[in-house]
Design an enzyme around this catalytic site. Structure first.
Site, mmCIF file in Angstrom:
data_model
loop_
_atom_site.group_PDB
_atom_site.id
_atom_site.type_symbol
_atom_site.label_atom_id
_atom_site.label_comp_id
_atom_site.label_asym_id
_atom_site.label_seq_id
_atom_site.Cartn_x
_atom_site.Cartn_y
_atom_site.Cartn_z
ATOM 1 N N GLY A 156 0.853 -1.188 0.000
ATOM 2 C CA GLY A 156 0.000 0.000 0.000
ATOM 3 C C GLY A 156 0.883 1.229 0.000
ATOM 4 O O GLY A 156 1.989 1.215 -0.549
ATOM 5 N N ILE A 158 2.608 2.697 2.464
ATOM 6 C CA ILE A 158 3.899 2.537 3.140
ATOM 7 C C ILE A 158 4.763 1.530 2.378
ATOM 8 O O ILE A 158 5.971 1.726 2.223
ATOM 9 C CB ILE A 158 3.714 2.116 4.618
ATOM 10 N N ARG A 178 -3.721 -8.528 -2.197
ATOM 11 C CA ARG A 178 -4.826 -9.301 -2.783
ATOM 12 C C ARG A 178 -5.025 -8.901 -4.246
ATOM 13 O O ARG A 178 -5.473 -9.685 -5.062
ATOM 14 C CB ARG A 178 -6.115 -9.067 -1.985
ATOM 15 N N ALA A 237 3.451 -3.542 10.993
ATOM 16 C CA ALA A 237 2.007 -3.382 10.779
ATOM 17 C C ALA A 237 1.255 -3.473 12.111
ATOM 18 O O ALA A 237 1.085 -2.454 12.797
ATOM 19 C CB ALA A 237 1.531 -4.421 9.778
ATOM 20 N N ARG A 238 0.836 -4.680 12.492
ATOM 21 C CA ARG A 238 0.183 -4.894 13.778
ATOM 22 C C ARG A 238 0.605 -6.258 14.317
ATOM 23 O O ARG A 238 0.752 -7.221 13.550
ATOM 24 C CB ARG A 238 -1.351 -4.869 13.639
ATOM 25 N N GLU A 267 0.598 -4.706 23.763
ATOM 26 C CA GLU A 267 1.465 -3.524 23.878
ATOM 27 C C GLU A 267 1.049 -2.708 25.092
ATOM 28 O O GLU A 267 -0.156 -2.532 25.302
ATOM 29 C CB GLU A 267 1.357 -2.673 22.609
ATOM 30 N N HIS A 286 6.515 0.482 19.133
ATOM 31 C CA HIS A 286 5.474 0.982 18.217
ATOM 32 C C HIS A 286 5.700 2.464 17.873
ATOM 33 O O HIS A 286 4.870 3.324 18.184
ATOM 34 C CB HIS A 286 4.071 0.776 18.821
ATOM 35 N N ILE A 287 6.824 2.723 17.223
ATOM 36 C CA ILE A 287 7.199 4.122 16.916
ATOM 37 C C ILE A 287 7.257 4.385 15.409
ATOM 38 O O ILE A 287 7.939 5.310 14.966
ATOM 39 C CB ILE A 287 8.553 4.499 17.560
ATOM 40 N N GLY A 288 6.536 3.559 14.640
ATOM 41 C CA GLY A 288 6.579 3.703 13.179
ATOM 42 C C GLY A 288 6.435 5.140 12.695
ATOM 43 O O GLY A 288 7.210 5.611 11.869
#
Ligand code: NAP
Length: 326
Positions: A156, A158, A178, A237-238, A267, A286-288
């Site tokens: 996508g 990113i 997909r 991502a997650r 988290e 989690h500092i993206g």
């Protein structure tokens, strides 16, 4: 009377001032601690808008108690913390912050590739711990990033930004979505692969899909076994997209060479978590999207989204498609 906006975490004064130009504002006054559930429910009852964090669970209960809620602006591009179906049923607009965080998050994903591949974190720690005793030919020798094969799962915004960075490192770039993106294939010279082909061929597998019912638990033991033993897994991502116990086992048993993780199933992750005991794991909190510039842009976008909905205009970034056309 002005509408009421509730902000679920302490935000900088200038952002609150922006909201105050069109609303009365309530805010949870802690930077560190998430808003307690009972307060969130009480505030949701009376709010016209909520400005939320990805750590807030905005579920059916929150929507059902709300009496005049029109918009939830989430300070993230991901919105897996929100019950979109219930919001849409009640006609509540859900907004997120795409695009403004794309480059910053791609920078972090690429940094993690370098950190695990070139053993940067391990090396830096070693120096600080006084363990640098001599130089030797293979001392702290890692794996190259340049000219290797990068596999992007979730090409996508990113993913594309990451591919651009990888082009500068002369990497061969594979991707899986997909839907194929022929235009991007021509523009960036990236090659489409099935998920199985991608994980088998790549030296660096980077996960950049949203967390959905379909992607939950997508990276299993079988997937890690299909990867090269010399390959690295990166997740920006997650956490729930990965079966964490399977990743742990794959790392322990040498099925893969290492992992760079910005996100986790729970988290903040417990400091005793077995993943954190492994030398070949680089873990970040989690500092993206965490640069001052980008976080500021995300907050401003939340304000713009809220203001638009409260004034019956179309917001910049809407998540629930069904409401987009209104
Ligand atoms: P995006 O532009 O919506 O891209 C997501 C990509 O994932 C799309 O290309 C989509 O393509 C693909 N995808 C969706 N479901 C898939 C599936 N089942 N299998 C394979 N590919 C699938 O989103 P983005 O802005 O790049 O952000 C991606 C995610 O990164 C966010 O959802 C968020 O969770 C995470 N993120 C994390 C941080 C952080 O701080 N670590 C920061 C920003 C974002 P198709 O629809 O064709 O499948």
């Amino acid at each position: 009377m002005k509408p009421y906006v509730y902000v679920t975490r302490k935000l900088p004064e200038n952002i609150i001032q922006t909201l105050e130009t069109f609303a009365n504002v309530g805010m949870w006054e802690s930077e560190e601690e998430p808003v307690p559930r009972r307060i969130l429910i009480k505030e949701a009852e009376k709010a016209d808008a909520l400005l939320t964090m990805l750590s807030d669970k905005i579920d059916a209960e929150i929507f059902q108690v709300s009496k005049q809620l029109k918009v939830v602006a989430n300070l993230a591009v991901g919105f897996d913390n929100i019950d979109i179906e219930q919001a849409t049923k009640q006609g509540i607009t859900i907004c997120n912050t795409p695009d403004v965080l794309t480059d910053t998050t791609a920078d972090l994903a690429f940094s993690l590739m370098l950190m695990v591949g070139r053993r940067l974190f391990e090396s830096a720690e070693l120096v600080k711990n006084g363990e640098w005793k001599s130089w030797s030919p293979l001392f702290m020798a890692g794996t190259d990033v340049h000219h290797k094969t990068l596999g992007i799962v979730g090409m996508g915004s990113i993913g594309e930004a990451l591919a651009k960075r990888a082009m500068g490192f002369d990497m061969r770039i594979l991707y899986h979505n997909r839907h194929r993106k022929i235009e991007i294939e021509h523009k960036l010279g990236v090659e489409y692969r099935t998920f199985d082909e991608l994980v088998t061929e790549s030296d660096y597998v980077v996960c950049l899909t949203p967390l959905t019912e379909e992607t939950k638990g997508m990276f299993t033991k079988a997937v890690f076994q299909r990867m090269k033993k010399s390959a690295f897994f990166i997740n920006v991502a997650r956490g729930a997209i990965v079966v964490e116990e399977d990743l742990l086992q794959a790392l322990r048993e040498g099925e893969i060479a290492g992992a760079g993780l910005d996100v986790f199933q729970t988290e903040p992750i417990d400091s005793n978590h077995p993943l954190l005991q492994l030398k070949n794991v680089v873990a970040l909190p989690h500092i993206g999207s965490a640069s001052i510039e980008t976080r500021t842009a995300m907050m401003e976008l939340c304000c713009e989204n809220i203001e638009a909905v409260l004034n019956n205009r179309k917001p910049i970034a809407v998540v629930n498609e069904e409401l987009k056309s209104r």
